[in-house]
Write an enzyme that holds these catalytic residues in place. Sequence first.
Site, PDB file in Angstrom:
ATOM      1  N   LYS A   1      -6.078  69.555  33.221  1.00  0.00           N
ATOM      2  CA  LYS A   1      -7.109  70.138  34.078  1.00  0.00           C
ATOM      3  C   LYS A   1      -6.532  70.857  35.309  1.00  0.00           C
ATOM      4  CE  LYS A   1     -10.745  67.694  31.841  1.00  0.00           C
ATOM      5  NZ  LYS A   1     -10.720  66.379  31.244  1.00  0.00           N
TER       6      LYS A   1
ATOM      7  N   ASP B   1      -3.751  57.818  32.837  1.00  0.00           N
ATOM      8  CA  ASP B   1      -4.232  59.118  32.387  1.00  0.00           C
ATOM      9  C   ASP B   1      -4.918  59.781  33.577  1.00  0.00           C
ATOM     10  OD1 ASP B   1      -5.573  61.297  31.439  1.00  0.00           O
ATOM     11  OD2 ASP B   1      -6.349  60.307  29.645  1.00  0.00           O
TER      12      ASP B   1
ATOM     13  N   TYR C   1     -11.752  58.019  28.421  1.00  0.00           N
ATOM     14  CA  TYR C   1     -11.502  59.111  27.492  1.00  0.00           C
ATOM     15  C   TYR C   1     -10.080  59.622  27.683  1.00  0.00           C
ATOM     16  CZ  TYR C   1     -12.036  63.540  24.999  1.00  0.00           C
ATOM     17  OH  TYR C   1     -11.894  64.586  24.123  1.00  0.00           O
TER      18      TYR C   1
HETATM   19  C1  PLP Z   1     -10.286  65.974  29.815  1.00  0.00           C
HETATM   20  C2  PLP Z   1      -9.529  64.714  29.646  1.00  0.00           C
HETATM   21  C3  PLP Z   1      -8.611  64.542  28.599  1.00  0.00           C
HETATM   22  C4  PLP Z   1      -8.443  65.541  27.494  1.00  0.00           C
HETATM   23  O1  PLP Z   1      -7.901  66.734  27.948  1.00  0.00           O
HETATM   24  P1  PLP Z   1      -8.089  68.060  27.009  1.00  0.00           P
HETATM   25  O2  PLP Z   1      -7.352  69.112  27.761  1.00  0.00           O
HETATM   26  O3  PLP Z   1      -9.566  68.268  26.916  1.00  0.00           O
HETATM   27  O4  PLP Z   1      -7.489  67.749  25.701  1.00  0.00           O
HETATM   28  C5  PLP Z   1      -7.855  63.394  28.577  1.00  0.00           C
HETATM   29  N1  PLP Z   1      -7.993  62.455  29.519  1.00  0.00           N
HETATM   30  C6  PLP Z   1      -8.866  62.566  30.526  1.00  0.00           C
HETATM   31  C7  PLP Z   1      -8.954  61.497  31.558  1.00  0.00           C
HETATM   32  C8  PLP Z   1      -9.680  63.693  30.616  1.00  0.00           C
HETATM   33  O5  PLP Z   1     -10.568  63.783  31.606  1.00  0.00           O
END
Ligand code: PLP
Length: 430
Positions: free
Chosen positions: A269, A241, A146
């Site tokens: 995060k 990511d 994701y």
């Molecule tokens: C949470 C998450 C996102 C998206 O971040 P948002 O602040 O919710 O837009 C992207 N990549 C990873 C790996 C995530 O865990």
Amino acid sequence: MSPSTKASQDLFDRARKVIPGGVNSPVRAFGAVGGTPRFIAGGRGARMTDVDGAVYLDYVCSWGPLILGHAHPELLAAAKAAVDRGSTYGAPTRAEVELAEEIVGAVDGVDMVRLTNSGTEAGMSAIRVARGATGRDVVVKFAGHYHGHSDTLLVEAGSGVATFGLPDSPGVTRGATQDTVVLAWNDADAVERLFAERGGQIAVVVCEPVPANMGVVPPAPGYLELLRDLTSRAGALLLFDEVMTGFRVARGGVVDTSGVTPDLVAFGKVVGGGFPLAAFGGPADVMGHLAPEGPVYQAGTLSGNPVAVAAGLAQLRLLDAAAYDHLDALADRLIDGFGKAFADAGVAVTVPRYRSLFSVFFGASAVVDFAGSRAADHGRYARFFNGMLARGHYLPPSGYEAMFVSLAHTEEDIDATVAAAADVAQDLAG
Ligand SMILES: *Cc1c(COP(=O)(O)O)cnc(C)c1O
């Protein structure tokens, strides 16, 4: 007896009239586990309280950001001091420079960062700069990973997309994803074949270096090294990511723990201290393609917001090596406890983990990819979740999400959660 959920239910009923599904992010609706989503009134340390007055030990931690727990005094003091000076200026501030220096100092290979408001924006912008820097179009991602909800990356995505079983979202055009190639995670042959056939067209390979949005599915030994090697030889970029893993599995993220240095890293995060702040970064020759230094456009009215920056900086400054050792030890205790509780009850479960990140797959043997994660018994996870919630332990409302401990959790908290899990495991076995 589980406490009343009347106030939450009333708010949820009102919310559904004015907010689609009653929530501002899909997984919050408890669709995969059933029951009333709890509306939260406040949080302190490892606990949060809902609007009916029920108190929960929190293992979601706002989906990762709250590594110090709720309402950490130093973090709040920093945010309050910042907001007392003013909430936003649309002009640069000293603290942004300090936060950028803090990130650059922590993560190998990251010489420059640009701050954004969300992980989605960070990932989306990193893809744009990768395409701009290479002059190529093709983006390679992995099923179940994701990267937020930008069009290019919203294909076979994990997190809420997996929870709700939406392989592709309506509204994302074929045009937006025609240059996105999706491969199975941990499949070395597939990525080698793709590079042999189309290596010269590939701008970037993006991955969660330790995927945690399809449950936790660590990379096979040598897999990240393979991605590094193939991208380098093809003149493509590698994007980690680390929105979930950055400053979570270690100060230097998976870049540090794996020793594999990508070209671009996305953060979110933990980096924002519980405020809307994220970032992406890399070496100067890649980041230099961004406007105003270069031609690749990226911007934001509230980017580098002073309150969020103050909170993020305060949080990062409290995260030393000892903090990560402590988090790992708390996770050990919880994972060992869960393992014993399920074994005693005769319930088949796998608990994959990477440092303090872990998740629970029922009825599954080792999971190496998205197909394996989908094959787990998510119905049983829903029963586990609800049993734990009724006992005051708030786990992620989806078996595709990772669980989080914070530095505010104590050994006694963990032991209480293990005891509840032992109780619930007996019900699941029966
Ligand atoms: C949470 C998450 C996102 C998206 O971040 P948002 O602040 O919710 O837009 C992207 N990549 C990873 C790996 C995530 O865990």
